[in-house]
Design an enzyme around this catalytic site. Sequence first.
Site, PDB file in Angstrom:
ATOM      1  N   CYS A  19      -5.778   5.134   5.579  1.00  0.00           N
ATOM      2  CA  CYS A  19      -5.725   3.784   6.136  1.00  0.00           C
ATOM      3  C   CYS A  19      -4.594   2.978   5.515  1.00  0.00           C
ATOM      4  O   CYS A  19      -4.734   2.438   4.410  1.00  0.00           O
ATOM      5  CB  CYS A  19      -7.063   3.075   5.924  1.00  0.00           C
TER       6      CYS A  19
ATOM      7  N   CYS B 269      -5.298  -0.665   4.821  1.00  0.00           N
ATOM      8  CA  CYS B 269      -6.071  -0.910   3.598  1.00  0.00           C
ATOM      9  C   CYS B 269      -5.221  -0.704   2.344  1.00  0.00           C
ATOM     10  O   CYS B 269      -5.354  -1.442   1.380  1.00  0.00           O
ATOM     11  CB  CYS B 269      -7.256   0.058   3.489  1.00  0.00           C
ATOM     12  N   ASP B 270      -4.371   0.307   2.338  1.00  0.00           N
ATOM     13  CA  ASP B 270      -3.791   0.764   1.070  1.00  0.00           C
ATOM     14  C   ASP B 270      -2.275   0.632   0.925  1.00  0.00           C
ATOM     15  O   ASP B 270      -1.746   0.889  -0.156  1.00  0.00           O
ATOM     16  CB  ASP B 270      -4.183   2.236   0.835  1.00  0.00           C
TER      17      ASP B 270
END
Length: 309
Positions: free
Chosen positions: A132, A135-136
């Site tokens: 993701c 997200c990261d």
Amino acid sequence: MPRKVIIIGSGCAGCTAALYAARANLNPLMIEGTEPGGQLTITSDVENYPGFPKGILGPELMNLMKEQSVRFGTDVISEEVTKVDFSQRPFKVWVGEKLYEGETVIISTGASAMWLGLESEKKLWGKGVSACATCDAFFFKNQHVVVVGGGDTAMEEATFLAKFASKVTVVHRRHELRASKIMQKRALDNPKINFVWDTVVEEVKDVSQGKVTAVTFKNIKNGEKKDFACDGLFIAIGHKPNTELFKGQLALDKKGYIAMKKLPSMATDIPGVFACGDVQDAIYRQAVTAAGTGCTAAIDAERFLSHNE
Ligand code: NDP
């Protein structure tokens, strides 16, 4: 007595549906499943969930969501649903031999990112290996990351990562991308993104250091292998909705996601059965969007019950 609401799955969508159903005095039953807390329990820091300016660990966020739903009267069972029958109300939900009946059911079984299936990938998951970028990506500022895949997700992840990373290398197993032309162009035109074709990732290094330092590439045309230094690996080879249980019970789309009735509602094709979160969303797949649809599904279930009592 049938339950008013049975929720299958306990990720962001399920817990939020439980919270709203509980606060509507419906005393929902949430059946957690094999991965209680869902996909966030296998991530580390969550920095994009509103309300946590310093970020929060995924498992911690999920514990808090569950605690909040229990506080208002959700009953939780830590088991896996093995069979359902939605042919008539009350709907039937089995956990092994045990039968539960529900006036409504909210499905929130999520989706699972597909993995390459490497032992090293599993060991470095959350330590430089991710599925993701939203997200990261932030953790890879000015670093070099590799993205695996040739579809829209891979192009989107690579383009997003390029805003943070110094360099993004997309590795694809063929010489032709599957992604839509517009997404391809965006990635191909980005000076920070380069492509390695006809190549697969055979190993992620370095498990002994507990972080990503390189990936081993194998060219599938000539069999040549080489280690390629990088700081992160993003797997973008698709997601699989967790809908095995529902095949033949309600309408699925051609990719296996639950087919929803028209928005704004989380209704499936069976009145009284609702779905929320990633099990019905191939596009956004965020914790906050899952939570949003969980809330909507619970409100829909409550309204369905009051119209059908
Ligand atoms: P796709 O199934 O479209 O693409 C998966 C990619 O991963 C393919 O290129 C495939 O290779 C590759 N792949 C699959 N398995 C492996 C493996 N084991 N090793 C190496 N490579 C592998 O999935 P996406 O997640 O990209 O997209 C899913 C759907 O969501 C699509 O319909 C897409 O259009 C949509 N989507 C739309 C977006 C948007 O419009 N903004 C954004 C993201 C997704 P190969 O090509 O050789 O099969």
